[in-house]
Write an enzyme that holds these catalytic residues in place. Sequence first.
Site, PDB file in Angstrom:
ATOM      1  N   SER A  66       0.835  -1.204   0.000  1.00  0.00           N
ATOM      2  CA  SER A  66       0.000   0.000   0.000  1.00  0.00           C
ATOM      3  C   SER A  66       0.872   1.258   0.000  1.00  0.00           C
ATOM      4  O   SER A  66       1.555   1.527  -0.981  1.00  0.00           O
ATOM      5  CB  SER A  66      -0.967  -0.040   1.180  1.00  0.00           C
ATOM      6  OG  SER A  66      -1.982   0.921   1.037  1.00  0.00           O
ATOM      7  N   ASP A 100     -10.475  -4.265  -4.575  1.00  0.00           N
ATOM      8  CA  ASP A 100      -9.785  -3.141  -3.948  1.00  0.00           C
ATOM      9  C   ASP A 100     -10.188  -1.858  -4.672  1.00  0.00           C
ATOM     10  O   ASP A 100     -10.169  -1.806  -5.905  1.00  0.00           O
ATOM     11  CB  ASP A 100      -8.276  -3.369  -4.072  1.00  0.00           C
ATOM     12  CG  ASP A 100      -7.442  -2.416  -3.236  1.00  0.00           C
ATOM     13  OD1 ASP A 100      -7.905  -1.288  -2.949  1.00  0.00           O
ATOM     14  OD2 ASP A 100      -6.306  -2.791  -2.880  1.00  0.00           O
ATOM     15  N   HIS A 133      -8.325  -4.977  -0.310  1.00  0.00           N
ATOM     16  CA  HIS A 133      -7.039  -4.359  -0.032  1.00  0.00           C
ATOM     17  C   HIS A 133      -6.387  -5.061   1.165  1.00  0.00           C
ATOM     18  O   HIS A 133      -7.017  -5.273   2.194  1.00  0.00           O
ATOM     19  CB  HIS A 133      -7.243  -2.876   0.281  1.00  0.00           C
ATOM     20  CG  HIS A 133      -5.985  -2.092   0.379  1.00  0.00           C
ATOM     21  ND1 HIS A 133      -5.287  -1.658  -0.729  1.00  0.00           N
ATOM     22  CD2 HIS A 133      -5.285  -1.639   1.455  1.00  0.00           C
ATOM     23  CE1 HIS A 133      -4.229  -0.977  -0.337  1.00  0.00           C
ATOM     24  NE2 HIS A 133      -4.191  -0.958   0.979  1.00  0.00           N
TER      25      HIS A 133
END
Length: 326
Positions: A165, A268, A298
């Site tokens: 991320s 996501d 995610h």
Amino acid sequence: MSSSTASAPYEVDECRGVLRVYSDGSIRRSSKPSFDVPVNDDGSVAWKDVVFDPLHNLQLRLYKPASSSSSSKLPIFFYIHGGGFCIGSRTWPNCQNYCFRLALDLQAVIVAPDYRLAPENRLPAAIEDGFAAVEWLKAQAVAKEPDTWLTDVADFGNVFVSGDSAGGNIAHHLAVRLGPGSPGLDPVRVRGYVLLAPFFAGTVRTKSEAEGPKDAFLNWELIDRFWRLSIPIGETTDHPIVNPFGAISPSLEAVDVDPILVVVGGSDLLKDRVEDYAKRLKTWGKNVEYVEFEEQQHGFFTIDPNSQASNKLMQIIKHFVAQYST
């Protein structure tokens, strides 16, 4: 109502119960991680903490298999944690458990660095700290009195930089900054990058961002809050750190980079933006592999590290490391 009560600071932002920002600008951070899971430390992986940036008191956590069947030295694999640049730590149980698994499955030395968090330290602080972590590795490789805990087992010529991320955003910027062959790090040699749902954005929302479920693990409201708290004051999400393809971002078309593996979950909200990132780089001739996991959210690989999708991802990462190791 007294004047003291009326002027009392009130909460204006909150991130997963860990970070709270108040109307007077004060900030409170909880020592409790947002992932309250047990640490699965069974002794099969040895680990320790090291200060890599004394100026900012930044540490990284090193992991290695407690015993290895291989007589050759082990590749080095960075795992840069996520958290929207605002939360997260190498010490969080989900991060530590994933690094345990990476060390065993990849048979590698894992380097998990912390970085300065926003809003106390807005971007580009985190990017600079990512660079400082790989510079620390170079210093270890050439040290006259090295840390043998690391140097006895680590192959400095086979380094991979992975980011989750926000960490994936950092990994992207390292790939561009270090260039092919990472000549500035010699004798350390980065062989490839693994971007796990890299955290990018832009002022124009993608279809998956606009239409994604509001109850997603990383929903739009949280995405927007992370960026609002982390980008430089007065900037927008078309800042070059945030949007690699924004109007003011330097073109990546002529930039050479080492091989990149890009991974994202099909559910996501970042999916469209991550897919576009990979496709553009491939169109420009970069060595980029894009893998999408249908219906996955995610961070699925740390939320449920033993799921079928997580196991498949580990095999893909393992193959990528084997493919580009020397």
